[in-house]
Design a protein around this motif. Structure first.
Motif, PDB file in Angstrom:
ATOM      1  N   UNK A 674       0.804  -1.220   0.000  1.00  0.00           N
ATOM      2  CA  UNK A 674       0.000   0.000   0.000  1.00  0.00           C
ATOM      3  C   UNK A 674       0.843   1.279   0.000  1.00  0.00           C
ATOM      4  N   UNK A 675       2.142   1.151   0.093  1.00  0.00           N
ATOM      5  CA  UNK A 675       2.990   2.328   0.225  1.00  0.00           C
ATOM      6  C   UNK A 675       3.250   3.068  -1.072  1.00  0.00           C
ATOM      7  N   UNK A 676       4.076   4.107  -1.015  1.00  0.00           N
ATOM      8  CA  UNK A 676       4.299   4.981  -2.166  1.00  0.00           C
ATOM      9  C   UNK A 676       5.215   4.404  -3.234  1.00  0.00           C
ATOM     10  N   UNK A 677       5.960   3.339  -2.930  1.00  0.00           N
ATOM     11  CA  UNK A 677       6.848   2.760  -3.935  1.00  0.00           C
ATOM     12  C   UNK A 677       6.019   2.110  -5.045  1.00  0.00           C
ATOM     13  N   UNK A 678       6.061   2.713  -6.237  1.00  0.00           N
ATOM     14  CA  UNK A 678       5.146   2.312  -7.304  1.00  0.00           C
ATOM     15  C   UNK A 678       5.583   1.051  -8.055  1.00  0.00           C
ATOM     16  N   UNK A 679       6.741   0.508  -7.739  1.00  0.00           N
ATOM     17  CA  UNK A 679       7.173  -0.713  -8.409  1.00  0.00           C
ATOM     18  C   UNK A 679       7.172  -1.908  -7.459  1.00  0.00           C
ATOM     19  N   UNK A 680       6.635  -1.714  -6.255  1.00  0.00           N
ATOM     20  CA  UNK A 680       6.772  -2.738  -5.212  1.00  0.00           C
ATOM     21  C   UNK A 680       5.995  -4.010  -5.500  1.00  0.00           C
ATOM     22  N   UNK A 681       4.914  -3.921  -6.258  1.00  0.00           N
ATOM     23  CA  UNK A 681       4.000  -5.053  -6.376  1.00  0.00           C
ATOM     24  C   UNK A 681       3.839  -5.531  -7.819  1.00  0.00           C
ATOM     25  N   UNK A 682       4.786  -5.192  -8.672  1.00  0.00           N
ATOM     26  CA  UNK A 682       4.637  -5.511 -10.088  1.00  0.00           C
ATOM     27  C   UNK A 682       4.409  -6.999 -10.340  1.00  0.00           C
ATOM     28  N   UNK A 683       5.101  -7.854  -9.598  1.00  0.00           N
ATOM     29  CA  UNK A 683       4.998  -9.290  -9.824  1.00  0.00           C
ATOM     30  C   UNK A 683       3.818  -9.924  -9.096  1.00  0.00           C
ATOM     31  N   UNK A 684       3.117  -9.140  -8.280  1.00  0.00           N
ATOM     32  CA  UNK A 684       1.973  -9.655  -7.538  1.00  0.00           C
ATOM     33  C   UNK A 684       2.034  -9.267  -6.080  1.00  0.00           C
ATOM     34  N   UNK A 685       0.976  -9.578  -5.373  1.00  0.00           N
ATOM     35  CA  UNK A 685       0.870  -9.234  -3.962  1.00  0.00           C
ATOM     36  C   UNK A 685       1.865 -10.014  -3.111  1.00  0.00           C
ATOM     37  N   UNK A 686       2.231  -9.409  -1.971  1.00  0.00           N
ATOM     38  CA  UNK A 686       3.096 -10.077  -0.999  1.00  0.00           C
ATOM     39  C   UNK A 686       2.202 -10.764   0.031  1.00  0.00           C
ATOM     40  N   UNK A 687       1.818 -11.971  -0.270  1.00  0.00           N
ATOM     41  CA  UNK A 687       0.760 -12.622   0.499  1.00  0.00           C
ATOM     42  C   UNK A 687       1.172 -12.910   1.946  1.00  0.00           C
ATOM     43  N   UNK A 688       2.438 -13.268   2.162  1.00  0.00           N
ATOM     44  CA  UNK A 688       2.880 -13.533   3.529  1.00  0.00           C
ATOM     45  C   UNK A 688       2.787 -12.277   4.374  1.00  0.00           C
ATOM     46  N   UNK A 689       3.146 -11.147   3.785  1.00  0.00           N
ATOM     47  CA  UNK A 689       3.039  -9.887   4.508  1.00  0.00           C
ATOM     48  C   UNK A 689       1.585  -9.559   4.816  1.00  0.00           C
ATOM     49  N   UNK A 690       0.681  -9.889   3.900  1.00  0.00           N
ATOM     50  CA  UNK A 690      -0.749  -9.656   4.125  1.00  0.00           C
ATOM     51  C   UNK A 690      -1.219 -10.461   5.338  1.00  0.00           C
ATOM     52  N   UNK A 691      -0.813 -11.738   5.411  1.00  0.00           N
ATOM     53  CA  UNK A 691      -1.138 -12.529   6.602  1.00  0.00           C
ATOM     54  C   UNK A 691      -0.462 -11.973   7.837  1.00  0.00           C
ATOM     55  N   UNK A 692       0.746 -11.458   7.670  1.00  0.00           N
ATOM     56  CA  UNK A 692       1.473 -10.882   8.790  1.00  0.00           C
ATOM     57  C   UNK A 692       0.816  -9.644   9.358  1.00  0.00           C
ATOM     58  N   UNK A 693       0.148  -8.858   8.512  1.00  0.00           N
ATOM     59  CA  UNK A 693      -0.560  -7.664   8.991  1.00  0.00           C
ATOM     60  C   UNK A 693      -1.614  -8.060  10.018  1.00  0.00           C
ATOM     61  N   UNK A 694      -2.395  -9.097   9.695  1.00  0.00           N
ATOM     62  CA  UNK A 694      -3.399  -9.571  10.658  1.00  0.00           C
ATOM     63  C   UNK A 694      -2.719 -10.068  11.927  1.00  0.00           C
ATOM     64  N   UNK A 695      -1.615 -10.782  11.784  1.00  0.00           N
ATOM     65  CA  UNK A 695      -0.931 -11.296  12.972  1.00  0.00           C
ATOM     66  C   UNK A 695      -0.438 -10.166  13.867  1.00  0.00           C
ATOM     67  N   UNK A 696       0.108  -9.102  13.282  1.00  0.00           N
ATOM     68  CA  UNK A 696       0.587  -7.990  14.108  1.00  0.00           C
ATOM     69  C   UNK A 696      -0.572  -7.387  14.896  1.00  0.00           C
TER      70      UNK A 696
END
Length: 781
Positions: A674-696
């Motif tokens: 979701x951040x300002x780096x516009x090339x961060x997700x070109x290859x697809x979502x970072x699914x582990x980080x998405x699960x990690x957000x809920x864990x935090x």
């Protein structure tokens, strides 16, 4: 990217972009992707652009494009592209565009786009697009387009259909297949994968009006792997051209198609499309919204009252992507490391699922967690194959998994070494072996949280026993130490290859074998049919002798005088450099601009959390002082080049009392996508980080953990959060919790007694428990 466009009922629900750049397409395509777990649709614009990536993936449809390639999810036919011409000029939103907004509404899971475009001749048109992938009917994609002439008469031409002239970065996975158009209306394309021989059936229908009148008899064009219908007409000022497009996607892997002939499958798929056409976009969309409300937003109750509206949006964004990435409908499929939002990692499943994503489902939707673990049970076939081929016993889980039966799917060669100029060998598929214990740990965690004995009897015990058999054969005797070691591995920190006694690997292997010993003893004492079945299949009596002989002799790295535990045998002897440049990097992997992977092996630098994950999941094995000493030692040396890293460090920082650092790391984890780096997700979502957000949020800030089968909550909310509300499932019962700065309120929805520890004090309740947090914490202190 904009995250504050939502107002009123849409506040904290909208992820948007307010300008268009044809050079920065990938991020929005990925983070605004649509899906339902059956399929995932990358959100490329309707009109085509150079550099776009148009992906449609159907879960579990792996195929090899060539015998020299690994299996990957094939990029299915493109059903979203439209060739739009205004007075003969191709629509191009990168020029002469005003009021551009593309917005994903997380609540309704609908993508909307609108803007005003001016032709080179100065004529203005307003365009609106809508799109959804149904959660109610997993096979449906709905699209709408509306074009209005704002200034002068314009001639409009729109071409739309099914385009299978796509590939996976050049790799073609399909035979050309068959194409049909029924009644000049219903488009059908059937294509079969080349190696796995899966039939894909695409059906689409258009409803088009010009100035309120229906357009019939479009121009029909067929080419190789292509069917397109063209609709044309002239609009006067104020008149509208409207197109509604409904598409269904089915495959011969669908459970509902078991035993059917291809003709029968096609007929059923076409019948489904016709029923959808009768409901129209709005009717289908209403059912889709209702499904999201019931299956997601009510099911996964989560609310944050924060001074920063981004926090709640990020939490909802995580729940949205956890839903669309997960094949909850079919236990034969796992979660891909990029979900269904991009070609990264070929759609393979990693340890990301067990350690970062599965905990969400264990606590929030155990039925889905069970399905994901059955996928791993089905994967025992491939795991045993990998163990045998490497000279070991039992089940050795693949680092990258596709078909459960296939075994290892990791590629062997990767990036170019900046020093030698040669391609670097990827060792993860050979020696990153901790995933075997990670799977066993996930089985244990699911069992302790849910109490699902039937799962253990049918699947779980077998996984735990056979993974323990692998570790028993993997251990190596070290004469000097007088202990068993695990040599030549890669731990979670993948910047350290070919290391001996990675602490995480050793401790988790030990845990895996301890678990097998415990369950062997329990089952044998019960003299159950389950024990006799597994003993006969796996020779558990002999395995038990081996486990007992070595369990107390496994080398588990211990704290030194400074309380620091060596990450592996040599980490603490490597040279230390100034990592400030890489700690402050705006995008990952900048260290490879200066060092090769081989050079990094000789530096005290870590790609991601290693010991921290150990402290998180096996927290009772280490003292508070040891955790602090190691956090202070390793975090400055960790450059978080993996999206898996930040959430773990955030949870540990919160555990250790640094709430400001914990929130900062949580925010960084959210901003990976979701951040300002516009090339961060070109290859697809970072699914582990998405699960990690809920864990935090839940396991970090709320302090909700399971330890030895007991439930506890030690809340430490960020200073600017005034309230956190969430739900979990515990032993088959839904618990709803509300945490403020002053109190914890938790309700047992089924009125079944619950035992809970808060700040070290035990409580028992069967309705609503209210705790004054200041008093409870004071009593502990």
């Amino acid at each position: 990217m904009k995250y504050d466009l939502g107002t009123g009922e849409e506040k904290n629900w909208i992820v948007a972009e307010s300008s268009f750049s044809s050079n920065l397409l990938g991020k929005a395509e990925a983070i605004m992707s649509l899906g339902n777990g059956y399929m995932g649709l990358r959100s490329a614009a309707e009109e085509p652009y150079v550099g776009e990536v148009r992906n449609l993936f159907v879960a579990g449809t792996f195929n090899k494009s060539d015998v020299m390639e690994v299996s990957e999810l094939p990029n299915a036919a493109d059903v979203t592209r439209m060739n739009i011409y205004i007075d003969g000029e191709r629509l191009d939103a990168s020029v002469r565009t005003e009021d551009y907004v593309r917005a994903l509404n997380l609540k309704t899971a609908e993508l909307r786009r609108s803007f005003i475009w001016t032709t080179s001749a100065g004529k203005q048109v307003a365009l609106k697009f809508r799109r959804f992938v149904s959660l109610d009917n997993l096979h449906v994609i709905g699209m709408q387009m509306e074009l209005e002439a704002l200034s002068d008469d314009v001639h409009v031409s729109v071409e739309s259909g099914v385009n299978a002239q796509v590939s996976n970065s050049g790799a073609q996975h399909f035979f050309e297949g068959e194409k049909r158009i029924y009644d000049k209306k219903y488009v059908e394309m059937v294509a079969r994968t080349k190696e796995s021989l899966i039939d894909f059936m695409f059906h689409t229908v258009h409803h088009v009006t010009l100035a309120g009148s229906k357009l019939n008899d479009p121009f029909m064009r067929m080419d190789r792997r292509l069917i397109m219908l063209s609709y044309k007409g002239t609009l006067a000022k104020g008149q509208k051209f409207s197109l509604e497009k409904l598409t269904t996607v089915h495959t011969s892997r669908d459970k509902a198609f078991d035993g059917l002939t291809l003709k029968e499958m096609r007929d059923r798929a076409l019948s489904t499309l016709k029923k959808c056409a009768a409901k129209g976009y709005e009717g289908l969309f209403a059912q889709h919204v209702q499904a999201w409300e019931q299956k997601v937003w009510k099911q996964y109750k989560l609310n944050i009252e924060s001074e920063d509206v981004f926090d709640l949006l990020a939490a909802r964004f995580a729940l949205y992507h956890l839903t669309i990435m997960t094949p909850a409908h079919d236990e034969r499929m796992g979660i891909a490391a990029k979900g269904l939002s991009g070609e990264g990692y070929q759609g393979h499943s990693f340890w990301d699922t067990e350690m970062f994503i599965l905990p969400f489902f264990i606590y929030s939707n155990p039925e889905v967690a069970r399905s994901l673990l059955i996928y791993r049970y089905l994967g025992l076939e491939g795991a045993r194959k990998k163990a045998r081929s490497n000279g070991y016993e039992g089940a050795m889980y693949p680092w990258e998994a596709a078909w459960p039966s296939d075994g290892e799917m990791a590629q062997e060669w990767g990036r170019v070494d900046i020093v030698t100029g040669k391609q670097t060998k990827i060792w993860t598929g050979f020696i990153e072996q901790h995933i075997t214990a990670d799977v066993a740990f996930a089985v244990w965690q699911y069992y302790k949280v849910t109490g699902d004995q039937a799962f253990m009897d049918d699947y779980g015990y077998e996984i735990i026993f056979d993974t323990a058999r692998f570790w028993g054969s993997r251990l190596e005797w070290d004469e000097d130490r007088g202990q068993y070691c695990i040599n030549d591995v890669i731990g979670p920190d993948e910047y350290k290859e070919h290391v001996d006694n990675n602490a995480f690997t050793n401790y988790f292997a030990h845990f895996n074998m301890q678990l097998a010993i415990k369950y062997y003893s329990r089952l044998k004492e019960s003299d159950s049919a389950v024990f006799h079945r597994l003993n006969e299949a796996l020779d558990l009596d002999q395995a038990m002798e081996a486990w007992m002989e070595c369990i107390d002799k496994i080398y588990l790295p211990q704290p030194g005088e400074d309380l620091v535990i060596p990450q592996d045998d040599t980490y603490l002897t490597k040279r230390i450099i100034d990592l400030t440049k890489y700690k402050n990097q705006t995008h990952v992997n900048t260290i490879f601009e200066d060092y090769s992977l081989e050079q990094l092996s000789d530096i005290q630098v870590s790609k991601q959390a290693d010991l921290m994950i150990l402290f998180y999941w096996l927290e009772d094995k280490f003292t508070h002082d040891v955790k602090i000493a190691n956090y202070n030692y390793y975090e400055p040396k960790t450059i978080h080049d993996s999206s898996l890293s930040l959430s773990t460090h955030a949870i540990l920082a919160n555990d250790l009392g640094d709430r400001q650092l914990a929130y900062r790391l949580f925010r960084q984890a959210c901003e990976i996508d979701l951040g300002p780096e516009m090339k961060s997700s070109d290859l697809g979502m970072h699914t582990a980080s998405i699960g990690g957000i809920w864990q935090v949020i839940v396991m970090g800030f709320a302090g909700m953990r399971m330890l030895h089968g007991e439930l506890r909550m030690d809340p430490k909310l960020p200073e600017h959060w005034s309230k956190l509300e969430f739900m979990i499932n515990w032993q088959g019962q839904r618990l709803e919790a509300e945490i403020t700065k002053d109190r914890l309120v938790i309700e047992a929805m089924d009125r079944v007694p619950v035992e809970l520890e808060v700040y070290g004090k035990e409580y028992r309740f069967n309705d609503v428990l209210t705790i004054n947090l200041a008093e409870a914490k004071g009593e502990r202190d």
